[in-house]
Motif scaffolding. Sequence first.
Motif, mmCIF file in Angstrom:
data_model
loop_
_atom_site.group_PDB
_atom_site.id
_atom_site.type_symbol
_atom_site.label_atom_id
_atom_site.label_comp_id
_atom_site.label_asym_id
_atom_site.label_seq_id
_atom_site.Cartn_x
_atom_site.Cartn_y
_atom_site.Cartn_z
ATOM 1 N N ASP A 1 -5.157 2.364 1.107
ATOM 2 C CA ASP A 1 -5.923 2.614 -0.341
ATOM 3 C C ASP A 1 -7.005 3.524 -0.489
ATOM 4 O O ASP A 1 -6.943 4.197 -1.633
ATOM 5 N N SER B 1 0.743 -1.128 -0.165
ATOM 6 C CA SER B 1 0.132 -0.022 -0.035
ATOM 7 C C SER B 1 1.100 1.213 -0.151
ATOM 8 O O SER B 1 0.554 2.372 -0.928
ATOM 9 N N ARG C 1 -4.970 -2.331 4.797
ATOM 10 C CA ARG C 1 -4.596 -1.803 3.373
ATOM 11 C C ARG C 1 -5.813 -1.194 2.926
ATOM 12 O O ARG C 1 -5.603 -0.055 2.200
#
Length: 232
Positions: A187, A103, A183
């Motif tokens: 993101d 990430s 993540r």
Amino acid sequence: MSSADRGIVIAVDGTSGSGKSSTSRGVADRLGLRYLDTGAMYRALTWWMLRHGVDVHDPEAVAARCGEPRIVSGTDPLAPTITVDGEDVAAAIREPDVNAAVSPVSAVPDVRARMVALQRAAIDEARQGPGIVVEGRDIGSVVCPEAPVKVYLSADAGARANRRAAEEGGSDVGATEASLLARDRIDSGRAVSPLVMAEGAVHIDTTAYSLDEVIAQVVALVEQLESIGSGS
Ligand code: DC
């Protein structure tokens, strides 16, 4: 060849573990299309950074070297491949060290510019034939906003963790859920191309559906489009 004569692009975006990969591969197989896993490309670049001792939390260091590795994706939905400088990294890119580093690497603007260029080249090539299913986080919003079919998949965090842990051979579900959520946060929160539902995307919450049911829903969207196109 006019753009109307070229193959279709189906954009499949969504969170980790929402069923993107299995759905995308299933749809591509059913419709005779190619398949591109853009997450695997970001993972491959991350793997290379780790192998070369680049500090993945230093965006400038990552940006300075992101043009070096040669990343090649094979687009057969039944046997997708990914190599870095000719080395098969399909297994290595699923390891926890890559999960933890992908990430922050993906948040670096120069990384995204390079990956998007590679992805558009692969899409262009596949569009010489019947077309391609492309899965990722920003396919419908950035990589291919003109895709005629855009799908956004989501699922409850518990369901996603159970699926991912099963794929990884029964690893710890709690740890898998924590890693997925970490993540998701990066993101969705990054400045460049965050995970968003693209304009015109159809949202499918996959929590309650089987894989076959989700594949059937996406195939139905494509068939609907084709029947509009043929005027029937
Ligand atoms: O789909 P995946 O879990 O294999 O993706 C791994 C990471 O790659 C994900 O955490 C964010 C990044 N990614 C991205 O930034 N843009 C994409 N189009 C695909 C993946």
